[in-house]
Structures are given as C-alpha cells and as structure tokens.
Design a protein around this motif. Sequence first.
Motif, PDB file in Angstrom:
ATOM      1  N   TYR A  58       0.834  -1.209   0.000  1.00  0.00           N
ATOM      2  CA  TYR A  58       0.000   0.000   0.000  1.00  0.00           C
ATOM      3  C   TYR A  58       0.866   1.256   0.000  1.00  0.00           C
ATOM      4  N   ARG A  59       1.886   1.276   0.843  1.00  0.00           N
ATOM      5  CA  ARG A  59       2.751   2.461   0.915  1.00  0.00           C
ATOM      6  C   ARG A  59       3.531   2.663  -0.375  1.00  0.00           C
ATOM      7  N   THR A  60       3.964   1.547  -0.969  1.00  0.00           N
ATOM      8  CA  THR A  60       4.672   1.654  -2.247  1.00  0.00           C
ATOM      9  C   THR A  60       3.760   2.238  -3.317  1.00  0.00           C
ATOM     10  N   ALA A  61       2.521   1.714  -3.392  1.00  0.00           N
ATOM     11  CA  ALA A  61       1.565   2.215  -4.382  1.00  0.00           C
ATOM     12  C   ALA A  61       1.255   3.684  -4.145  1.00  0.00           C
ATOM     13  N   TRP A  62       1.180   4.092  -2.890  1.00  0.00           N
ATOM     14  CA  TRP A  62       0.866   5.484  -2.564  1.00  0.00           C
ATOM     15  C   TRP A  62       2.017   6.395  -2.998  1.00  0.00           C
ATOM     16  N   THR A  63       3.252   5.942  -2.773  1.00  0.00           N
ATOM     17  CA  THR A  63       4.415   6.730  -3.178  1.00  0.00           C
ATOM     18  C   THR A  63       4.482   6.867  -4.698  1.00  0.00           C
ATOM     19  N   LEU A  64       4.250   5.760  -5.400  1.00  0.00           N
ATOM     20  CA  LEU A  64       4.235   5.807  -6.860  1.00  0.00           C
ATOM     21  C   LEU A  64       3.139   6.733  -7.369  1.00  0.00           C
ATOM     22  N   GLY A  65       1.971   6.676  -6.710  1.00  0.00           N
ATOM     23  CA  GLY A  65       0.851   7.502  -7.127  1.00  0.00           C
ATOM     24  C   GLY A  65       1.174   8.980  -7.065  1.00  0.00           C
ATOM     25  N   ALA A  66       1.992   9.375  -6.070  1.00  0.00           N
ATOM     26  CA  ALA A  66       2.375  10.786  -5.966  1.00  0.00           C
ATOM     27  C   ALA A  66       3.171  11.231  -7.183  1.00  0.00           C
ATOM     28  N   LEU A  69       2.547   7.389 -11.102  1.00  0.00           N
ATOM     29  CA  LEU A  69       2.818   6.016 -11.525  1.00  0.00           C
ATOM     30  C   LEU A  69       1.857   5.065 -10.822  1.00  0.00           C
ATOM     31  N   HIS A  70       1.683   3.878 -11.417  1.00  0.00           N
ATOM     32  CA  HIS A  70       0.725   2.924 -10.857  1.00  0.00           C
ATOM     33  C   HIS A  70       1.286   1.515 -10.914  1.00  0.00           C
ATOM     34  N   LEU A  71       0.722   0.653 -10.088  1.00  0.00           N
ATOM     35  CA  LEU A  71       1.074  -0.761 -10.135  1.00  0.00           C
ATOM     36  C   LEU A  71       0.700  -1.325 -11.507  1.00  0.00           C
ATOM     37  N   PRO A  72       1.249  -2.488 -11.897  1.00  0.00           N
ATOM     38  CA  PRO A  72       0.943  -3.054 -13.225  1.00  0.00           C
ATOM     39  C   PRO A  72      -0.564  -3.167 -13.468  1.00  0.00           C
ATOM     40  N   HIS A  73      -0.998  -2.704 -14.644  1.00  0.00           N
ATOM     41  CA  HIS A  73      -2.427  -2.663 -14.949  1.00  0.00           C
ATOM     42  C   HIS A  73      -2.610  -2.704 -16.456  1.00  0.00           C
ATOM     43  N   ARG A  74      -3.857  -2.783 -16.883  1.00  0.00           N
ATOM     44  CA  ARG A  74      -4.202  -2.643 -18.292  1.00  0.00           C
ATOM     45  C   ARG A  74      -5.267  -1.554 -18.402  1.00  0.00           C
ATOM     46  N   LEU A  75      -5.349  -0.924 -19.547  1.00  0.00           N
ATOM     47  CA  LEU A  75      -6.328   0.138 -19.772  1.00  0.00           C
ATOM     48  C   LEU A  75      -7.539  -0.409 -20.519  1.00  0.00           C
ATOM     49  N   GLU A  76      -8.731  -0.037 -20.069  1.00  0.00           N
ATOM     50  CA  GLU A  76      -9.958  -0.452 -20.735  1.00  0.00           C
ATOM     51  C   GLU A  76     -10.931   0.719 -20.775  1.00  0.00           C
ATOM     52  N   GLN A  77     -11.762   0.730 -21.797  1.00  0.00           N
ATOM     53  CA  GLN A  77     -12.811   1.736 -21.906  1.00  0.00           C
ATOM     54  C   GLN A  77     -14.134   1.135 -21.450  1.00  0.00           C
ATOM     55  N   VAL A  78     -14.876   1.887 -20.643  1.00  0.00           N
ATOM     56  CA  VAL A  78     -16.148   1.416 -20.104  1.00  0.00           C
ATOM     57  C   VAL A  78     -17.192   2.501 -20.345  1.00  0.00           C
TER      58      VAL A  78
END
Length: 370
Positions: A58-66, A69-78
């Motif tokens: 969680y802390r790593t993701a929060w630091t990246l978010g600042a 940046l984000h954890l590994p993901h894919r982009l989708e349209q909804v």
Amino acid sequence: MIDTEPLFGPGDAAGAQLHRFRVFPRTGAERWMLAATQRRPWHLKTWPRANLRARAIYRTAWTLGALGLHLPHRLEQVAVAPGSAYAQLQAGFDRLGIFLGTPGPNRKIVVYAGRPDRAVFVKIPLGANSAALVAREAAALAELAGDPDLAPLVPAAGTIAGHLAIEDIETAGVRHAALNLPELRRIHDLLERRSAGTRPLSALRADWQEGLTAPRAAHDAGRMAALGRTRAAANGWLDRLPPDLAVPCYMAHGDFTRWNVLRAADGRARIIDWELFGPKPRWFDPIHYVVSHLLLVERSPAATVLDRLDRLGGTEPGALWWRHVGLYFAYQSLYYTGVYGRQPDLHPQALWQLAAWADCLDLLRHRPST
C-alpha cells in the motif's frame, strides 16, 4: 470482465459516455478499477492492510501515485450511463476507487468514494446472495447504532446512489493493529450481554448445512475430496454431542478478523463488515479473531492454532472451552463447504483453510468437550 452493469448502468443506454479505467492486475482475473484520470491509488483503500506485506504494498503504491505512476495494470474503456451508481458517485466525490469483489456467490462491488469532508465505502450487490448479505449488514448497523455501548464501535451508515454507504473509519489514530485479549473479551461480552440465549444443536446443524443443498459447481476430484474431508470432520466431531444439547449462542459479528477490526488511539476497537452478523456459538468472534490470523497470515499448523486458543480460554472450564472451539470449527467447516461448493474457482487459500479446519477438528477429538 465481471458484470459491472449494477455499477455503470447499461452500456447501450442513451447518453452513455466512454471512460478509461486502469484495471488491476495487468493479466489474470481483474480485482480493482481506477479511473485513468486519478493519480492516487484510491482503489487500494478497499484493501485491508492488517499485515506487514499489505502495508508495504500500500505504501509503495501510494508513493508511486504521488509521481503519477501505478502498479501493473491494463487500460480499458467502459461506458458509464447517466444516472448510474458510478455517475452519481462521480458527481458527489472526487476520489473514486473500485474493488471488483471476491469470486463466488457472495461477490459484490465495493466503491471507495472520498472528498475532503467525507469518505465512504459503497457496497453494490451482484446477485441474490450478496444482496442478502448487504441487507443484513445494513440492518445490523442500524440496530447496533441504537446501543449506547456498541454504537461507538461501529461505523455510521446510510444510502448513496441507492446502495449501502458505510463511513470510512480509518482516520488519524484509527488503524489496523492487533487487539489485546481484554479488548477481545470486552467486545464479546458486550455483544453477548444484549443477545445471549441457547439453541438446540440439531437446529444449529441444520442451519449450518443449509448451503449444502444448493446447486454445486463442477470441481475436480481433489477439490471434491477436500470438501468431503472437511465436512466429514465437522459431522464426526458434532456426532459426539447430544442432538438436543442446548448450545449457548449470541448475535456475533461473524467475521471478526484483524482486517475487519481496527484499533483507535485509546486501544478500543472500531469494527467494519457486519455482513455475517447473526447467531453463533459463544466465544465465536474472539476465536475467529485468533484463528483467521494464524491460518491466513501466519499459515500455522493445527497444533499451533489449538495451543494459541488454549491461552484465549480464560476462566472457562477446560472441557466447556474446547466444546466452544469445536463448535466454531464445525460451523466454519459446514458453512464454507457449502459456499465453496457453489464457487467454481477455489483460491489456494480456501483449500488451505479446509485442510486446516479438518486437522483442528481431528485433534480436538483427543480433548474433552463434554
């Protein structure tokens, strides 16, 4: 993707607009969604952080978010329909993150919705089972809010976009941290005080096995054997007790775990996720608090679990205490073999729990319970 229409509305609705979302993880079964416009990892607000690994991620993701940046993901349209639950939440909150739920018949979507003055978790059922659980939680929170002793321990609840919205209680001074034994016993005593009674063992067994009559998912031989062994261990242990035994029960939380129980600055508990609130054998919640952590976090063997439970027993006579413990494991075994039997995909964690419950019941045969 799972059916997200209850959240986003019909994709072909008039006026529906396409939105880009990050879907986590990048490959495999999706677990979270986050609007591509969001920098912070608000989706992880729905993730319990009751152990060191979870807090580190969680802390790593929060630091990246600042840093954007984000954890590994894919982009989708909804497509988001006007008037949908998501559209209404988007109009009222500037921080939205989506948890897509745990697979199985109880699956629901949980949306974290926040703004500077307010933050809530909105629960959106995906079927009859999850709708019943959400309705039960809403009723439990409304009931407990009227109890002067328990009201400070439960979050405020209301309705947003037609769904149950529960206050985010993780604020300054309230965090995921282990409770001490006196606090565990105090909460148990508060709940028991207002609802203590007895039920015949035969009636309890009938309730616990209700899910076993529902349609079954297709499982391979290994999983069927695991389900069967756990069910047999529970029934074998229960068969040692008289069917008309009056079992002390109370209205328990039902999923009293370190990830559902936070600790305030004064050491007292704040308790979330009341979906399984209902009649359980005495001491169910404190036993579950200890067992769930030992099995799911520490992966402790059955002998270690029973040793730790021995310390929890307090002033209960030995035989009576081990009966409470056995009833806990019997309930878990019968209830969840019903749930897991209807769930097509079983996580390795579920199989580990089944084996551990059966092992504990086998060991309990050598301890007095009458």
